[in-house]
Motif scaffolding. Structure first.
Motif, PDB file in Angstrom:
ATOM      1  N   GLY A  77       0.807  -1.207   0.000  1.00 16.76           N
ATOM      2  CA  GLY A  77       0.000   0.000   0.000  1.00 16.76           C
ATOM      3  C   GLY A  77       0.843   1.259   0.000  1.00 16.76           C
ATOM      4  N   LEU A  78       2.101   1.184   0.428  1.00 16.35           N
ATOM      5  CA  LEU A  78       2.982   2.366   0.423  1.00 16.35           C
ATOM      6  C   LEU A  78       3.561   2.637  -0.968  1.00 16.35           C
ATOM      7  N   GLY A  79       3.552   1.594  -1.821  1.00 16.12           N
ATOM      8  CA  GLY A  79       4.071   1.767  -3.183  1.00 16.12           C
ATOM      9  C   GLY A  79       5.594   1.757  -3.243  1.00 16.12           C
ATOM     10  N   TYR A  80       6.123   1.855  -4.468  1.00 17.80           N
ATOM     11  CA  TYR A  80       7.584   1.854  -4.703  1.00 17.80           C
ATOM     12  C   TYR A  80       8.236   0.719  -3.908  1.00 17.80           C
ATOM     13  N   TYR A  81       7.861  -0.507  -4.281  1.00 18.42           N
ATOM     14  CA  TYR A  81       8.207  -1.671  -3.452  1.00 18.42           C
ATOM     15  C   TYR A  81       9.685  -2.029  -3.465  1.00 18.42           C
ATOM     16  N   ALA A  82      10.416  -1.475  -4.444  1.00 20.98           N
ATOM     17  CA  ALA A  82      11.862  -1.719  -4.420  1.00 20.98           C
ATOM     18  C   ALA A  82      12.454  -1.182  -3.121  1.00 20.98           C
ATOM     19  N   ARG A  83      11.806  -0.144  -2.546  1.00 15.22           N
ATOM     20  CA  ARG A  83      12.302   0.406  -1.276  1.00 15.22           C
ATOM     21  C   ARG A  83      12.291  -0.676  -0.192  1.00 15.22           C
ATOM     22  N   ALA A  84      11.221  -1.451  -0.137  1.00 13.58           N
ATOM     23  CA  ALA A  84      11.109  -2.483   0.907  1.00 13.58           C
ATOM     24  C   ALA A  84      12.104  -3.610   0.659  1.00 13.58           C
ATOM     25  N   ARG A  85      12.281  -3.990  -0.598  1.00 12.91           N
ATOM     26  CA  ARG A  85      13.231  -5.071  -0.898  1.00 12.91           C
ATOM     27  C   ARG A  85      14.660  -4.635  -0.548  1.00 12.91           C
ATOM     28  N   ASN A  86      14.977  -3.378  -0.899  1.00 14.85           N
ATOM     29  CA  ASN A  86      16.319  -2.864  -0.575  1.00 14.85           C
ATOM     30  C   ASN A  86      16.519  -2.714   0.927  1.00 14.85           C
ATOM     31  N   LEU A  87      15.460  -2.293   1.615  1.00 18.48           N
ATOM     32  CA  LEU A  87      15.540  -2.123   3.066  1.00 18.48           C
ATOM     33  C   LEU A  87      15.914  -3.460   3.721  1.00 18.48           C
ATOM     34  N   HIS A  88      15.229  -4.502   3.271  1.00 20.12           N
ATOM     35  CA  HIS A  88      15.470  -5.832   3.823  1.00 20.12           C
ATOM     36  C   HIS A  88      16.885  -6.300   3.498  1.00 20.12           C
ATOM     37  N   ARG A  89      17.287  -6.082   2.250  1.00 22.95           N
ATOM     38  CA  ARG A  89      18.623  -6.500   1.820  1.00 22.95           C
ATOM     39  C   ARG A  89      19.687  -5.716   2.588  1.00 22.95           C
ATOM     40  N   CYS A  90      19.431  -4.429   2.772  1.00 21.73           N
ATOM     41  CA  CYS A  90      20.386  -3.577   3.490  1.00 21.73           C
ATOM     42  C   CYS A  90      20.553  -4.066   4.929  1.00 21.73           C
ATOM     43  N   ALA A  91      19.445  -4.446   5.570  1.00 23.00           N
ATOM     44  CA  ALA A  91      19.525  -4.952   6.952  1.00 23.00           C
ATOM     45  C   ALA A  91      20.410  -6.193   6.983  1.00 23.00           C
ATOM     46  N   GLN A  92      20.252  -7.058   5.981  1.00 22.84           N
ATOM     47  CA  GLN A  92      21.058  -8.283   5.948  1.00 22.84           C
ATOM     48  C   GLN A  92      22.537  -7.959   5.726  1.00 22.84           C
ATOM     49  N   VAL A  93      22.803  -6.979   4.863  1.00 23.84           N
ATOM     50  CA  VAL A  93      24.204  -6.570   4.620  1.00 23.84           C
ATOM     51  C   VAL A  93      24.805  -5.984   5.897  1.00 23.84           C
ATOM     52  N   LEU A  94      24.025  -5.163   6.607  1.00 25.32           N
ATOM     53  CA  LEU A  94      24.543  -4.545   7.840  1.00 25.32           C
ATOM     54  C   LEU A  94      24.896  -5.607   8.883  1.00 25.32           C
ATOM     55  N   VAL A  95      24.055  -6.625   8.980  1.00 26.24           N
ATOM     56  CA  VAL A  95      24.330  -7.676   9.964  1.00 26.24           C
ATOM     57  C   VAL A  95      25.511  -8.539   9.507  1.00 26.24           C
ATOM     58  N   ALA A  96      25.520  -8.874   8.212  1.00 26.13           N
ATOM     59  CA  ALA A  96      26.571  -9.783   7.728  1.00 26.13           C
ATOM     60  C   ALA A  96      27.938  -9.096   7.621  1.00 26.13           C
ATOM     61  N   GLU A  97      27.950  -7.828   7.242  1.00 27.44           N
ATOM     62  CA  GLU A  97      29.237  -7.187   6.918  1.00 27.44           C
ATOM     63  C   GLU A  97      29.637  -6.041   7.839  1.00 27.44           C
ATOM     64  N   HIS A  98      28.714  -5.562   8.674  1.00 29.00           N
ATOM     65  CA  HIS A  98      29.043  -4.398   9.515  1.00 29.00           C
ATOM     66  C   HIS A  98      28.756  -4.663  10.994  1.00 29.00           C
ATOM     67  N   GLY A  99      28.695  -5.924  11.358  1.00 31.71           N
ATOM     68  CA  GLY A  99      28.487  -6.271  12.762  1.00 31.71           C
ATOM     69  C   GLY A  99      27.144  -5.818  13.309  1.00 31.71           C
ATOM     70  N   GLY A 100      26.152  -5.614  12.428  1.00 33.57           N
ATOM     71  CA  GLY A 100      24.824  -5.213  12.903  1.00 33.57           C
ATOM     72  C   GLY A 100      24.733  -3.739  13.263  1.00 33.57           C
ATOM     73  N   HIS A 101      25.683  -2.933  12.771  1.00 31.88           N
ATOM     74  CA  HIS A 101      25.655  -1.492  13.064  1.00 31.88           C
ATOM     75  C   HIS A 101      25.750  -0.695  11.768  1.00 31.88           C
ATOM     76  N   PHE A 102      25.211   0.514  11.806  1.00 36.50           N
ATOM     77  CA  PHE A 102      25.382   1.404  10.670  1.00 36.50           C
ATOM     78  C   PHE A 102      26.812   1.931  10.647  1.00 36.50           C
ATOM     79  N   PRO A 103      27.373   2.121   9.456  1.00 38.56           N
ATOM     80  CA  PRO A 103      28.710   2.720   9.370  1.00 38.56           C
ATOM     81  C   PRO A 103      28.695   4.116  10.003  1.00 38.56           C
ATOM     82  N   PRO A 104      29.868   4.630  10.382  1.00 40.64           N
ATOM     83  CA  PRO A 104      29.907   5.859  11.186  1.00 40.64           C
ATOM     84  C   PRO A 104      29.821   7.165  10.396  1.00 40.64           C
ATOM     85  N   ASP A 105      29.753   7.117   9.060  1.00 44.90           N
ATOM     86  CA  ASP A 105      29.649   8.396   8.330  1.00 44.90           C
ATOM     87  C   ASP A 105      28.818   8.227   7.059  1.00 44.90           C
TER      88      ASP A 105
END
Ligand code: SF4
Length: 357
Positions: free
Chosen positions: A83-111
């Motif tokens: 219902g929010l539309g632009y569904y690539a945003r949700a797919r990327n959000l999910h993928r980004c969360a997985q990348v952050l956990v797998a490659e950044h120790g579950g944290h956002f980079p500092p800059d």
């Protein structure tokens, strides 16, 4: 190009206005948690605050932190975006969360520079996250902010053009360079967003209430309606399809959409190039399509094309087998909980599950 002297106190004026008149109590404000800030920034792309708030709250209840989101399946995530539309945003959000956990120790980079390298995060969003979460001094340039800058500095040309966009980024960087060292980046960044949304609106800017009015080029020259300049006109193509609403035994046949494409990852109705192709597919399964099944043509406009949908409602006494592996007979009672594109949900409205008794 020479810079107007008004650029020197631009940021200070925006900041002071935000503290007195800007939004202070949005659900994603008053936190330094990059996860919550990131989620709000992604949801707010192309979508207004009022629409986002209930989605944001439901999403956070189900996925309260990065780890929960990364550990969920995409199938679990999409219904919270439907219902929010632009569904690539949700797919990327999910993928980004997985990348952050797998490659950044579950944290956002500092800059912001490193954040901008993550899936689905552009330069402006990365800067907004870093400004709100870390107080980083980096400029933003989303649609609302482009409007403020084009009008205040009198920048001509469509802001989607590379040269115009670069000029705007340059102005935004200079405005920050000229600002005092102790500039409150949260108030400034939020102030730009609020100014664009509340005062410097697309249709009727409220210049009389604007803290920038005394030096605004668009106001001085009466160009508020002309700036920002619109995208050069282009016609978008029309596409046609037929959709099958095949139902029986309180189930409807749905089809999972491939990951790429406008409805990627969502469930939809079986779709055919024409009504003729739809009828042939039904006949091959021993199902007749009565003329009375034809519903009114429905038009849905995407960014790049207009889709004309001819829907056909066909009632079968009992469910047949699925015709394709990506199809599924779905019970009516599950429909409110499934990730369906908004136009498909509208097409399903005549089904008995939504009818009032
Ligand atoms: S004076 Fe008017 S046009 Fe200029 S920035 Fe303010 S609201 Fe926008």
């Amino acid at each position: 190009m020479s810079l107007p002297p008004a650029i020197n106190d631009f940021a200070v004026r925006v900041c002071a206005w935000q503290r007195r008149h800007g939004r202070q109590h949005l659900p994603w404000q008053n936190t330094r948690d990059p996860y919550r800030i990131w989620l709000s920034e992604i949801m707010l792309q192309q979508t207004q605050v009022g629409t986002v708030i209930p989605y944001y709250q439901r999403f956070l209840e189900r996925f309260p932190d990065l780890q929960t989101l990364a550990g969920a399946g995409q199938e679990d995530v999409m219904p919270y975006w439907a219902g929010l539309g632009y569904y690539a945003r949700a797919r990327n959000l999910h993928r980004c969360a997985q990348v952050l956990v797998a490659e950044h120790g579950g944290h956002f980079p500092p800059d912001s520079r490193a954040i901008a390298g993550l899936p689905g995060i552009g330069r402006s969003t990365a800067s907004a996250i870093a400004a709100f979460a870390y107080g980083e001094r980096s400029p933003i340039m989303d649609g609302n902010v482009k409007r403020v800058f084009t009008r205040f500095f009198g920048v001509h040309g469509y802001p989607g053009l590379r040269a115009v966009e670069q000029r705007l980024w340059g102005l935004a960087e200079t405005a920050l360079e000229r600002a005092p060292d102790d500039l409150d980046m949260t108030a400034y960044t939020q102030g730009l967003m609020d100014l664009g949304a509340q005062l410097c609106s697309r249709g009727k800017p409220q210049c009389e209430a604007c803290p920038l009015a005394s030096n605004c080029e668009a106001k001085r020259l009466g160009l508020q309606r002309e700036l920002p300049e619109p995208r050069p006109r282009r016609t978008i193509p029309d596409r046609h399809c037929a959709m099958l609403i095949l139902h029986g035994d309180k189930h409807v046949l749905l089809e999972k959409q491939p990951q790429s494409g406008v409805w990627g990852g969502l469930w939809s109705l079986p779709r055919y190039d024409s009504s003729h192709a739809l009828a042939e597919a039904c006949i091959s399964q021993g199902i007749a399509v009565p003329d009375s099944g034809r519903m009114a043509t429905f038009v849905h406009t995407f960014t790049h094309f207009r889709l004309h949908i001819e829907p056909w409602m066909v009632d079968v006494p009992r469910r047949a087998a699925e015709w394709l592996p990506e199809q599924s007979w779905t019970p009516f009672e599950l429909l409110p909980h499934i990730a369906l594109p908004a136009p498909v949900r509208t097409l399903l409205e005549p089904l008995p599950y939504t009818r009032k008794a």
